[in-house]
Write a protein that holds these residues in place. Sequence first.
Motif, short mmCIF file in Angstrom:
data_model
loop_
_atom_site.label_atom_id
_atom_site.label_comp_id
_atom_site.label_asym_id
_atom_site.label_seq_id
_atom_site.Cartn_x
_atom_site.Cartn_y
_atom_site.Cartn_z
N HIS A 198 0.81 -1.21 0.00
CA HIS A 198 0.00 0.00 0.00
C HIS A 198 0.84 1.27 0.00
O HIS A 198 0.30 2.37 -0.05
CB HIS A 198 -0.93 0.01 1.21
N SER A 199 2.14 1.12 0.07
CA SER A 199 3.01 2.29 0.09
C SER A 199 4.40 1.87 -0.37
O SER A 199 4.73 0.67 -0.43
CB SER A 199 3.10 2.89 1.49
N ALA A 200 5.24 2.89 -0.68
CA ALA A 200 6.62 2.61 -1.04
C ALA A 200 7.34 1.92 0.11
O ALA A 200 8.18 1.03 -0.11
CB ALA A 200 7.33 3.91 -1.41
N LEU A 201 7.03 2.31 1.34
CA LEU A 201 7.68 1.69 2.50
C LEU A 201 7.38 0.20 2.57
O LEU A 201 8.27 -0.62 2.82
CB LEU A 201 7.22 2.38 3.78
N GLU A 202 6.13 -0.18 2.32
CA GLU A 202 5.78 -1.60 2.31
C GLU A 202 6.53 -2.33 1.19
O GLU A 202 7.01 -3.45 1.39
CB GLU A 202 4.27 -1.77 2.11
N ALA A 203 6.62 -1.71 0.02
CA ALA A 203 7.32 -2.34 -1.10
C ALA A 203 8.80 -2.54 -0.78
O ALA A 203 9.38 -3.58 -1.08
CB ALA A 203 7.16 -1.50 -2.36
N ILE A 204 9.41 -1.53 -0.16
CA ILE A 204 10.82 -1.65 0.23
C ILE A 204 11.00 -2.76 1.25
O ILE A 204 11.97 -3.53 1.19
CB ILE A 204 11.32 -0.30 0.79
N THR A 205 10.07 -2.88 2.18
CA THR A 205 10.14 -3.95 3.18
C THR A 205 10.08 -5.32 2.53
O THR A 205 10.85 -6.22 2.86
CB THR A 205 9.00 -3.80 4.20
N VAL A 206 9.16 -5.49 1.56
CA VAL A 206 9.06 -6.76 0.83
C VAL A 206 10.36 -7.05 0.09
O VAL A 206 10.87 -8.18 0.09
CB VAL A 206 7.86 -6.74 -0.14
N ALA A 207 10.91 -6.01 -0.56
CA ALA A 207 12.15 -6.18 -1.33
C ALA A 207 13.31 -6.61 -0.42
O ALA A 207 14.08 -7.51 -0.76
CB ALA A 207 12.49 -4.89 -2.05
N MET A 208 13.42 -5.96 0.73
CA MET A 208 14.51 -6.31 1.64
C MET A 208 14.32 -7.71 2.23
O MET A 208 15.28 -8.45 2.42
CB MET A 208 14.61 -5.26 2.75
N ARG A 209 13.06 -8.08 2.46
CA ARG A 209 12.80 -9.42 2.96
C ARG A 209 13.16 -10.47 1.91
O ARG A 209 13.51 -11.61 2.24
CB ARG A 209 11.33 -9.54 3.36
N ALA A 210 13.08 -10.07 0.63
CA ALA A 210 13.43 -10.99 -0.45
C ALA A 210 14.93 -10.97 -0.76
O ALA A 210 15.37 -11.65 -1.68
CB ALA A 210 12.64 -10.63 -1.71
N GLY A 211 15.68 -10.20 0.00
CA GLY A 211 17.13 -10.20 -0.15
C GLY A 211 17.71 -9.02 -0.90
O GLY A 211 18.93 -8.93 -1.08
N MET A 212 16.89 -8.07 -1.35
CA MET A 212 17.39 -6.90 -2.05
C MET A 212 17.96 -5.93 -1.03
O MET A 212 17.34 -5.66 0.00
CB MET A 212 16.26 -6.25 -2.85
N ARG A 213 19.13 -5.39 -1.31
CA ARG A 213 19.81 -4.49 -0.39
C ARG A 213 20.19 -3.19 -1.10
O ARG A 213 20.36 -3.17 -2.32
CB ARG A 213 21.07 -5.14 0.18
N PRO A 214 20.34 -2.09 -0.35
CA PRO A 214 20.78 -0.84 -0.97
C PRO A 214 22.12 -1.02 -1.66
O PRO A 214 22.98 -1.77 -1.20
CB PRO A 214 20.89 0.12 0.22
N SER A 215 22.30 -0.31 -2.77
CA SER A 215 23.55 -0.37 -3.50
C SER A 215 24.65 0.32 -2.69
O SER A 215 24.40 1.25 -1.94
CB SER A 215 23.43 0.34 -4.86
N ASN A 216 25.87 -0.16 -2.85
CA ASN A 216 27.01 0.49 -2.20
C ASN A 216 27.44 1.70 -3.02
O ASN A 216 27.29 1.73 -4.25
CB ASN A 216 28.19 -0.48 -2.09
N PRO A 217 27.96 2.74 -2.34
CA PRO A 217 28.47 3.89 -3.10
C PRO A 217 29.47 3.45 -4.15
O PRO A 217 30.36 2.65 -3.90
CB PRO A 217 29.13 4.75 -2.02
N GLY A 218 29.33 3.97 -5.37
CA GLY A 218 30.25 3.59 -6.43
C GLY A 218 29.77 2.45 -7.28
O GLY A 218 30.36 2.17 -8.33
N ASP A 219 28.72 1.75 -6.85
CA ASP A 219 28.19 0.67 -7.67
C ASP A 219 27.63 1.22 -8.98
O ASP A 219 27.15 2.37 -9.05
CB ASP A 219 27.06 -0.07 -6.93
N ASP A 220 27.68 0.41 -10.01
CA ASP A 220 27.06 0.81 -11.27
C ASP A 220 25.55 0.86 -11.10
O ASP A 220 24.98 0.10 -10.29
CB ASP A 220 27.38 -0.19 -12.38
N PRO A 221 24.85 1.74 -11.85
CA PRO A 221 23.40 1.75 -11.80
C PRO A 221 22.83 0.39 -12.17
O PRO A 221 23.44 -0.35 -12.95
CB PRO A 221 23.01 2.82 -12.85
N PRO A 222 21.65 0.02 -11.61
CA PRO A 222 21.04 -1.26 -11.92
C PRO A 222 20.73 -1.38 -13.39
O PRO A 222 20.31 -0.43 -14.03
CB PRO A 222 19.75 -1.26 -11.07
N LEU A 223 20.97 -2.57 -13.93
CA LEU A 223 20.70 -2.81 -15.35
C LEU A 223 19.41 -3.61 -15.51
O LEU A 223 19.02 -4.31 -14.61
CB LEU A 223 21.89 -3.56 -15.98
#
Length: 223
Positions: A198-223
Amino acid sequence: MRPIRVLIVDDQALFAEALAARLGAEHDLEVLPVAHDIRRATALIATEAPQVVVLDLVLGEESGLDALDLIRRRYPDVRVVVLSGITDIDPMVTALRHGAVGWLPKTESADLVSQVIRRAAGRGGWIPPTVLGEVLRRLFADGAPDTDDLAELTPRERQVLRCMVDGLSRPEIADRLGLSANTVRTHTQNLLGKLDAHSALEAITVAMRAGMRPSNPGDDPPL
């Protein structure tokens, strides 16, 4: 553009009426008559169709959580922002689990309340930055990682979601991925629906629960 229709639900009449008067001065907000209990709130939602409900968790002898559950069940498109005198993290996390898309203490300024209302109407949310990390940690702890949560997303929707996990705003996502803001909005709405979020926060929570993590500084943009 049509103004955002806002319903305040609070049993503290003086506070609620003062807030309604202040928010009503905003050119893009249309504030409905204040509701002081759940019965009046649901009646106004049914007849006046607010886009955002500003809800106190304590409504006399009634619970704002009961109101949240009822609104989410009957009116799933209505966005609920909690405005409460309670400052503990546990009730905050509980409210988010029940479908709230934002939380504000009553000590915050009316200017910030109006900004959060606009975010909520735009499918965003807001949590005080000082507690956001702990709130996400507790929401993330709700379940074990499950990559199947993201299985229905298209590659582009995954890119947009990763940008959201990185904390980017919609214009920043558009810039990173070379897309228009409207296209990013469409992808965001689609992925929210697929994730039953129902919100971006909920979507981020689902993504993190599925193993998605914030990119590290200097990482290439997602392809």
